[in-house]
Design a protein around this motif. Structure first.
Motif, mmCIF file in Angstrom:
data_model
loop_
_atom_site.group_PDB
_atom_site.id
_atom_site.type_symbol
_atom_site.label_atom_id
_atom_site.label_comp_id
_atom_site.label_asym_id
_atom_site.label_seq_id
_atom_site.Cartn_x
_atom_site.Cartn_y
_atom_site.Cartn_z
ATOM 1 N N PHE A 1 -53.822 -8.912 -16.045
ATOM 2 C CA PHE A 1 -54.412 -10.080 -16.679
ATOM 3 C C PHE A 1 -53.468 -10.688 -17.710
ATOM 4 O O PHE A 1 -53.409 -11.913 -17.871
ATOM 5 N N HIS A 2 -52.708 -9.842 -18.409
ATOM 6 C CA HIS A 2 -51.769 -10.346 -19.413
ATOM 7 C C HIS A 2 -50.743 -11.297 -18.799
ATOM 8 O O HIS A 2 -50.331 -12.270 -19.422
ATOM 9 N N LEU A 3 -50.341 -11.051 -17.552
ATOM 10 C CA LEU A 3 -49.418 -11.960 -16.868
ATOM 11 C C LEU A 3 -50.102 -13.286 -16.532
ATOM 12 O O LEU A 3 -49.491 -14.352 -16.638
ATOM 13 N N LEU A 4 -51.357 -13.196 -16.138
ATOM 14 C CA LEU A 4 -52.119 -14.407 -15.841
ATOM 15 C C LEU A 4 -52.236 -15.280 -17.090
ATOM 16 O O LEU A 4 -52.070 -16.498 -17.013
ATOM 17 N N LEU A 5 -52.499 -14.652 -18.234
ATOM 18 C CA LEU A 5 -52.608 -15.409 -19.484
ATOM 19 C C LEU A 5 -51.314 -16.165 -19.794
ATOM 20 O O LEU A 5 -51.349 -17.306 -20.255
ATOM 21 N N LYS A 6 -50.178 -15.520 -19.541
ATOM 22 C CA LYS A 6 -48.896 -16.174 -19.782
ATOM 23 C C LYS A 6 -48.656 -17.314 -18.793
ATOM 24 O O LYS A 6 -48.076 -18.335 -19.147
ATOM 25 N N ALA A 7 -49.092 -17.133 -17.553
ATOM 26 C CA ALA A 7 -48.805 -18.106 -16.496
ATOM 27 C C ALA A 7 -49.756 -19.297 -16.477
ATOM 28 O O ALA A 7 -49.387 -20.369 -16.002
ATOM 29 N N LYS B 1 -65.755 -18.337 -3.932
ATOM 30 C CA LYS B 1 -64.627 -18.007 -3.049
ATOM 31 C C LYS B 1 -64.538 -18.997 -1.904
ATOM 32 O O LYS B 1 -63.450 -19.399 -1.497
ATOM 33 N N ALA B 2 -65.679 -19.387 -1.359
ATOM 34 C CA ALA B 2 -65.699 -20.315 -0.234
ATOM 35 C C ALA B 2 -65.124 -21.670 -0.626
ATOM 36 O O ALA B 2 -64.510 -22.347 0.191
ATOM 37 N N ARG B 3 -65.326 -22.091 -1.864
ATOM 38 C CA ARG B 3 -64.824 -23.388 -2.333
ATOM 39 C C ARG B 3 -63.399 -23.314 -2.870
ATOM 40 O O ARG B 3 -62.743 -24.330 -3.059
ATOM 41 N N SER B 4 -62.910 -22.082 -3.141
ATOM 42 C CA SER B 4 -61.591 -21.917 -3.762
ATOM 43 C C SER B 4 -60.474 -22.211 -2.774
ATOM 44 O O SER B 4 -60.575 -21.905 -1.595
ATOM 45 N N TRP B 5 -59.431 -22.784 -3.307
ATOM 46 C CA TRP B 5 -58.244 -23.023 -2.504
ATOM 47 C C TRP B 5 -57.401 -21.754 -2.424
ATOM 48 O O TRP B 5 -56.690 -21.546 -1.462
ATOM 49 N N ALA B 6 -57.488 -20.919 -3.474
ATOM 50 C CA ALA B 6 -56.699 -19.682 -3.503
ATOM 51 C C ALA B 6 -57.340 -18.696 -4.476
ATOM 52 O O ALA B 6 -58.035 -19.086 -5.404
ATOM 53 N N LEU B 7 -57.079 -17.409 -4.233
ATOM 54 C CA LEU B 7 -57.501 -16.341 -5.139
ATOM 55 C C LEU B 7 -56.253 -15.857 -5.874
ATOM 56 O O LEU B 7 -55.185 -15.726 -5.270
ATOM 57 N N LEU B 8 -56.384 -15.608 -7.157
ATOM 58 C CA LEU B 8 -55.250 -15.173 -7.970
ATOM 59 C C LEU B 8 -55.217 -13.652 -8.083
ATOM 60 O O LEU B 8 -56.204 -13.042 -8.472
ATOM 61 N N PHE B 9 -54.067 -13.064 -7.734
ATOM 62 C CA PHE B 9 -53.849 -11.620 -7.829
ATOM 63 C C PHE B 9 -52.498 -11.380 -8.504
ATOM 64 O O PHE B 9 -51.520 -11.116 -7.830
ATOM 65 N N PRO B 10 -52.432 -11.472 -9.832
ATOM 66 C CA PRO B 10 -51.138 -11.299 -10.487
ATOM 67 C C PRO B 10 -50.555 -9.898 -10.333
ATOM 68 O O PRO B 10 -49.379 -9.709 -10.540
ATOM 69 N N SER B 11 -51.348 -8.911 -9.937
ATOM 70 C CA SER B 11 -50.854 -7.534 -9.869
ATOM 71 C C SER B 11 -50.048 -7.245 -8.617
ATOM 72 O O SER B 11 -49.448 -6.195 -8.512
ATOM 73 N N ILE B 12 -49.994 -8.149 -7.695
ATOM 74 C CA ILE B 12 -49.251 -7.885 -6.444
ATOM 75 C C ILE B 12 -47.777 -8.132 -6.657
ATOM 76 O O ILE B 12 -47.353 -9.051 -7.227
#
Length: 164
Positions: free
Chosen positions: A94-100, A153-164
């Protein structure tokens, strides 16, 4: 006391486990068909038991069934919507997501982001600052019922997974 401290004490367990493993291998090899849920799993089974390689079939888990109202929601959002559902977990990066997030939000003025899960007070304060600067494009949804999360999820264009 561990196996390293007293290997003789663990010997009966080790012998039993070896016997059970050999029995399981024999039973599996007697099957007509072996179903694996991914190519990776099939590769592991093939590597460990080459004698059953021709019996392996890959059958992916089916996606969840969508209610009719959820099917209507698919692709209805003309503005890009991103979903992050990991909460403030350090493991989920999550800390990476906050920065990005500020940079990601600057790429497209119509972009919206929904964050689900729980967040500690300190991180909530940082999120609130970001949400204020984003002019309502970042929404903190908290925990959501499964059906509601599926709808997003159905309406989302993308799911965010910063841990990958």
């Amino acid at each position: 006391m561990s196996f390293r401290d007293n290997p003789l004490k663990s010997l009966p367990t080790a012998v039993t486990q070896r016997h059970v493993t050999m029995l399981a291998r024999r039973w599996i090899s007697m099957a007509d068909r072996i179903v694996c849920v991914s190519k990776r799993q099939a590769g592991i089974v093939s590597q460990l038991m080459p004698e059953v390689k021709d019996k392996i079939t890959v059958s992916y888990n089916p996606p969840p069934l969508l209610d009719p109202h959820m099917k209507e929601a698919i692709n209805k959002d003309p503005k890009p919507l991103l979903l992050y559902s990991g909460g403030d977990s350090y493991i989920k990066e999550f800390h990476l997501l906050l920065k990005a997030l500020p940079r990601v939000l600057s790429l497209d003025r119509g972009l919206r982001i929904v964050l689900t899960g729980s967040y500690e007070k300190v991180l909530l304060q940082r999120l609130e600052k970001l949400m204020g600067r984003s002019r309502g494009r970042v929404k903190l949804a908290g925990y959501l019922p499964y059906r509601e999360l599926l709808g997003i999820k159905a309406r989302s264009w993308a799911l965010l997974f910063p841990s990958i």
